[in-house]
Design an enzyme around this catalytic site. Sequence first.
Site, PDB file in Angstrom:
ATOM      1  N   LYS A  39       0.918  -1.204  -0.025  1.00 52.07           N
ATOM      2  CA  LYS A  39       0.000  -0.154   0.065  1.00 52.07           C
ATOM      3  C   LYS A  39       1.084   1.472  -0.141  1.00 52.07           C
ATOM      4  CE  LYS A  39      -3.934  -2.489   2.374  1.00 52.07           C
ATOM      5  NZ  LYS A  39      -4.620  -2.555   3.503  1.00 52.07           N
ATOM      6  N   GLN A  51      -4.467  -1.549   9.760  1.00 52.59           N
ATOM      7  CA  GLN A  51      -4.291  -2.908   9.200  1.00 52.59           C
ATOM      8  C   GLN A  51      -4.892  -4.132   9.939  1.00 52.59           C
ATOM      9  OE1 GLN A  51      -3.603  -3.445   5.868  1.00 52.59           O
ATOM     10  NE2 GLN A  51      -3.841  -5.665   6.028  1.00 52.59           N
ATOM     11  N   ASP A  66     -10.930   3.040   4.870  1.00 54.02           N
ATOM     12  CA  ASP A  66     -11.345   1.681   4.797  1.00 54.02           C
ATOM     13  C   ASP A  66     -12.720   1.355   4.877  1.00 54.02           C
ATOM     14  OD1 ASP A  66      -9.396  -0.399   4.580  1.00 54.02           O
ATOM     15  OD2 ASP A  66      -8.714  -0.210   6.726  1.00 54.02           O
TER      16      ASP A  66
END
Length: 292
Positions: free
Chosen positions: A51, A95, A118
């Site tokens: 990422k 994460q 997200d």
Amino acid sequence: MPEIIDGNAAAKRVCEELSKKLAGISAPRRPCVAFIRVGEDPASVSYVKKKGRIAGEIGIESRLHVLPESVSQGELNALIDSLNADDSVDAVLIQAPLPGHLSERDSFNRVRADKDVDGFSRANLGMLCQEDPRAFTACTPAGIMELLKRHGVQTAGKRAVVLGRSIIVGKPMALLLMQKGADATVSVCHSKSENLKEICSQADILIAAVGRPGTVTADMVKEGACVIDVGINRVPSAETKSGYRLVGDVDFESVAPKCSKITPVPGGVGPMTVAMLMSNTLAAYMRHLQGR
Ligand code: GUN
């Protein structure tokens, strides 16, 4: 043979479009995404690294915060709060998975909605449910919708079956497929579902997101279906230097001949997840510049 949906190519195009868009914006600073990783889970280390690399290629700054596996919820909360308050940070990503002693739900909910790229917070999931265009949508389902669109897969009136009910994929995937404009008829299956084979074999679009290799076999797939494989499972392999290889949830060899279209693993859904994260980050940045 089916059309193999090339996620790498689609993700490259999305990222090129984002680079162009960013180049057209004159602002005193670049977009910035902060990553929080807890512990050293090898898959998480690799995803976050990827990422960061893709962000850099587009011109998005990324800042990595690594916390020890033993970190307390209070310490994690303090980091989230400081990133929420930091005006030089547009986007915050925690994460998953987090170690078992931490609450993913509380952590996701603590991220400010307008930095939650997200889309896992209750605010963004609620907005998605309400079909509010301000929602940040979870990157994997958003990437799958983009792949379906870019590959001419009709969803309106079609039967879609989603295998898996997670906050990260299954639930937002079902919401996106059923929302106005997509208009699919959606079933969601999970580990307790009965008659799985019967339900799956009715699907025009079958989305597998359970995290177990070999879950979808040829007898579960309708002739001509579009099959999307979200699984990224590491299985031991003597043939690779790393000692493992990546496989999806779908038994590709037996399923592919029955499909009209199918995503491979790797190189299918995975790259699109990252591309959609970049898209959400750019959107957060633009909102930030405009005073949110
Ligand atoms: N773990 C697996 N997929 C994801 C994702 O899309 N976002 C985050 N934050 N963690 C994940």
